[in-house]
Design a protein around this motif. Structure first.
Motif, PDB file in Angstrom:
ATOM      1  N   PRO A   1     -68.654  12.826  92.302  1.00 55.63           N
ATOM      2  CA  PRO A   1     -68.653  12.386  93.706  1.00 55.63           C
ATOM      3  C   PRO A   1     -70.047  12.271  94.329  1.00 55.63           C
ATOM      4  N   TRP A   2     -71.041  12.772  93.648  1.00 58.03           N
ATOM      5  CA  TRP A   2     -72.382  12.711  94.210  1.00 58.03           C
ATOM      6  C   TRP A   2     -73.038  11.349  94.005  1.00 58.03           C
ATOM      7  N   THR A   3     -72.441  10.513  93.219  1.00 62.13           N
ATOM      8  CA  THR A   3     -73.146   9.311  92.784  1.00 62.13           C
ATOM      9  C   THR A   3     -72.366   8.026  93.035  1.00 62.13           C
ATOM     10  N   ALA A   4     -73.125   6.962  93.135  1.00 65.29           N
ATOM     11  CA  ALA A   4     -72.509   5.638  93.240  1.00 65.29           C
ATOM     12  C   ALA A   4     -71.825   5.281  91.930  1.00 65.29           C
ATOM     13  N   SER A   5     -72.490   5.588  90.839  1.00 61.57           N
ATOM     14  CA  SER A   5     -71.922   5.270  89.532  1.00 61.57           C
ATOM     15  C   SER A   5     -70.591   5.969  89.320  1.00 61.57           C
ATOM     16  N   GLY A   6     -70.508   7.192  89.793  1.00 69.68           N
ATOM     17  CA  GLY A   6     -69.276   7.943  89.640  1.00 69.68           C
ATOM     18  C   GLY A   6     -68.100   7.188  90.227  1.00 69.68           C
ATOM     19  N   ARG A   7     -68.317   6.536  91.339  1.00 66.78           N
ATOM     20  CA  ARG A   7     -67.233   5.776  91.983  1.00 66.78           C
ATOM     21  C   ARG A   7     -66.802   4.584  91.133  1.00 66.78           C
ATOM     22  N   LEU A   8     -67.744   4.009  90.456  1.00 67.10           N
ATOM     23  CA  LEU A   8     -67.399   2.854  89.613  1.00 67.10           C
ATOM     24  C   LEU A   8     -66.747   3.287  88.306  1.00 67.10           C
ATOM     25  N   LEU A   9     -67.246   4.367  87.753  1.00 63.06           N
ATOM     26  CA  LEU A   9     -66.745   4.809  86.443  1.00 63.06           C
ATOM     27  C   LEU A   9     -65.282   5.226  86.501  1.00 63.06           C
ATOM     28  N   LEU A  10     -64.828   5.618  87.682  1.00 61.08           N
ATOM     29  CA  LEU A  10     -63.452   6.097  87.783  1.00 61.08           C
ATOM     30  C   LEU A  10     -62.468   4.987  88.147  1.00 61.08           C
ATOM     31  N   ALA A  11     -62.989   3.779  88.266  1.00 60.28           N
ATOM     32  CA  ALA A  11     -62.091   2.652  88.549  1.00 60.28           C
ATOM     33  C   ALA A  11     -61.024   2.574  87.461  1.00 60.28           C
ATOM     34  N   GLY A  12     -59.805   2.388  87.873  1.00 58.51           N
ATOM     35  CA  GLY A  12     -58.735   2.213  86.892  1.00 58.51           C
ATOM     36  C   GLY A  12     -58.078   3.504  86.454  1.00 58.51           C
ATOM     37  N   PHE A  13     -58.607   4.619  86.890  1.00 60.28           N
ATOM     38  CA  PHE A  13     -57.955   5.885  86.552  1.00 60.28           C
ATOM     39  C   PHE A  13     -56.830   6.172  87.549  1.00 60.28           C
ATOM     40  N   GLN A  14     -55.820   6.882  87.096  1.00 60.92           N
ATOM     41  CA  GLN A  14     -54.756   7.333  87.987  1.00 60.92           C
ATOM     42  C   GLN A  14     -55.313   8.384  88.947  1.00 60.92           C
ATOM     43  N   GLN A  15     -54.712   8.433  90.096  1.00 63.97           N
ATOM     44  CA  GLN A  15     -55.159   9.423  91.074  1.00 63.97           C
ATOM     45  C   GLN A  15     -55.113  10.846  90.500  1.00 63.97           C
ATOM     46  N   ALA A  16     -54.070  11.119  89.723  1.00 68.74           N
ATOM     47  CA  ALA A  16     -53.916  12.466  89.161  1.00 68.74           C
ATOM     48  C   ALA A  16     -55.065  12.778  88.201  1.00 68.74           C
TER      49      ALA A  16
END
Lengths: 262, 262
Positions: free
Chosen positions: B151-166
């Motif tokens: 959550p500290w990074t911009a990349s982190g937001r992109l890398l988690l694209a497509g993952f389920q919320q869980a």
DNA sequence: TACATACGTCTCTTGTAAGAGACTATCGCT
DNA sequence: AGCGATAGTCTCTTACAAGAGACGTATGTA
């Protein structure tokens, strides 16, 4: 075919049967992947390192979970993983010589257009630690990490400077003295070469590994008389005397620059 | 369930006493060295990974013999060894994305003068796989291999694209939501950011890790919708709107170039 | 000189991981 | 369908590695 002389990783051929420590299996797995240089199925891996299948599955799972290995594309092959890359970068960061050496090698190959390499002794074997391909079209360059018998190379002669004769004999197996084309070197000639290389401060070999290249090498010292690495250039065997001479000069200069003052 | 999401290496905490597998100890040792980033005495190492001294000595000897670790200068400290470097280079060679990505990152930082990084998800953690420092004097650059909460990074937001919320909730711990300066993110805001980043195809964060920089990131795809890595630029927080915009354009272009056509 | 820490090696015990091998898919081939 | 390989999982046994801890040495410091 791959047995050559190297008794795999473990020094002890304990014939068959007896149980092997998991860690040793792992070390063999890593080494095996290093020699095959590509992803491999777990079953084949088990055969390759001569380990029981069930054990291999267990170990591979541990290693994959830890990130040292990764499952390759199609899903049932494994190869090295990101973690090993990260650890490797840590090594580079902690190792001045390697870091600067890589840089110098890259510079050298760009400036000269020739293939340039940084070499070290790695557990008694000659190892290409970093190489930069140069601009000649045909020379595809040998892989980083490639291990070659010491007597086949100019660098090998420099790296053994300062070793006792007995130690040298230990490190060099009979097979190592046989060149790729079948010719056989004499151990005493090799030892004489080492002494000569140490005295002159560089080494040139022609047509040893293959018939089309010669290899120029200069030592990098980590202390007085202690050769830690070599830089070398691989050039066409018909390179003129003068050009060879000036390349050697350049090489020695750069290698000296890398050396720890001593 | 198959993706060992959180166990990590440090899943030890099996209270005390019980014997630990040698291989696991080794994995912990490597991870420990990776976090300390310097050579360490064997005794301290044993403390560090919470292993018995005698065991640690045995394991370290194995690893040193195998070349995965090396004794450091003064003789009683250990750090990563050449073998790990060689294996790491094997990984790079077998991994197109990483090889080309490193190249693009180096280019990008040279062209823009900004710090540029290639980032990937590594066992559920955000990892800087390669970084190139840029030309600004103050920015000393973060170490390769550094792991930072997603959550500290911009990349982190992109890398988690497509993952389920869980899955996302699994990967992100409570601590991860607390920024270095003490501020606390809301998980739902973070998840919303992820969706937004996926939709827009890039992500910018300001003043998250520190108050002086913002982070621009663009996704690298390994297949349709599958984010394999990100490229990112770390720029001063007061970078103008236009320059930021043009950097994002450049970044997205380069990241797309790295992506597998899909 | 005594005392406290840390290093490195060694021995012995016992908990457990390596290994054999059975079992179930899932292929590819004839 | 039948046959033979190969992938992946699981169970059970016992050989052996992990660990506790003693020992000798080498520091530093009161």
């Amino acid at each position: 075919m791959q047995d050559g002389n190297a008794p795999a990783v473990s020094a002890d051929e304990k014939i068959s049967g007896s149980r092997e420590k998991g860690l040793n299996r792992v070390l063999e797995i890593l080494e095996f992947l290093h020699t095959t240089q590509r992803a491999i199925g777990i079953g084949d891996l088990a055969k390759g390192v001569n380990a029981p299948r069930s054990t291999t599955y267990t170990l591979v799972r541990s290693l994959v979970d830890a990130g040292l290995l990764e499952m390759a594309g199609d899903g049932n092959r494994v190869y090295f993983g990101k973690k090993l890359y990260l650890y490797g970068m840590d090594y580079v960061r902690g190792n001045d010589l390697l870091r600067r050496g890589r840089q110098e090698v890259d510079n050298l190959s760009r400036e000269t257009g020739e293939t340039s390499e940084l070499c070290m002794l790695q557990s008694g074997r000659y190892t290409i630690v970093h190489s930069s391909p140069g601009t000649r079209p045909f020379r595809i360059s040998s892989a980083t990490g490639l291990q070659i018998p010491l007597p086949w190379t100019a660098s090998g002669r420099l790296l053994l400077a300062g070793f006792q004769q007995a130690q040298i004999e230990d490190m060099v197996s009979e097979d190592d003295l046989v060149l790729p084309d079948g010719r056989r070197l004499l151990l005493n000639d090799f030892i004489a070469d080492i002494a000569k290389a140490e005295a002159t401060g560089y080494c040139v070999t022609s047509g040893l590994v293959d018939a089309y290249t010669k290899c120029l090498a200069a030592p990098v010292f980590s202390g007085p008389g202690k050769v830690e690495a070599t830089m070398c250039l691989v050039v066409p065997i018909d390179t003129s005397e003068e050009r060879t001479g000036s390349l050697i000069g350049l090489l020695r200069d750069r290698a000296a620059r890398l050396s720890i003052a001593g």
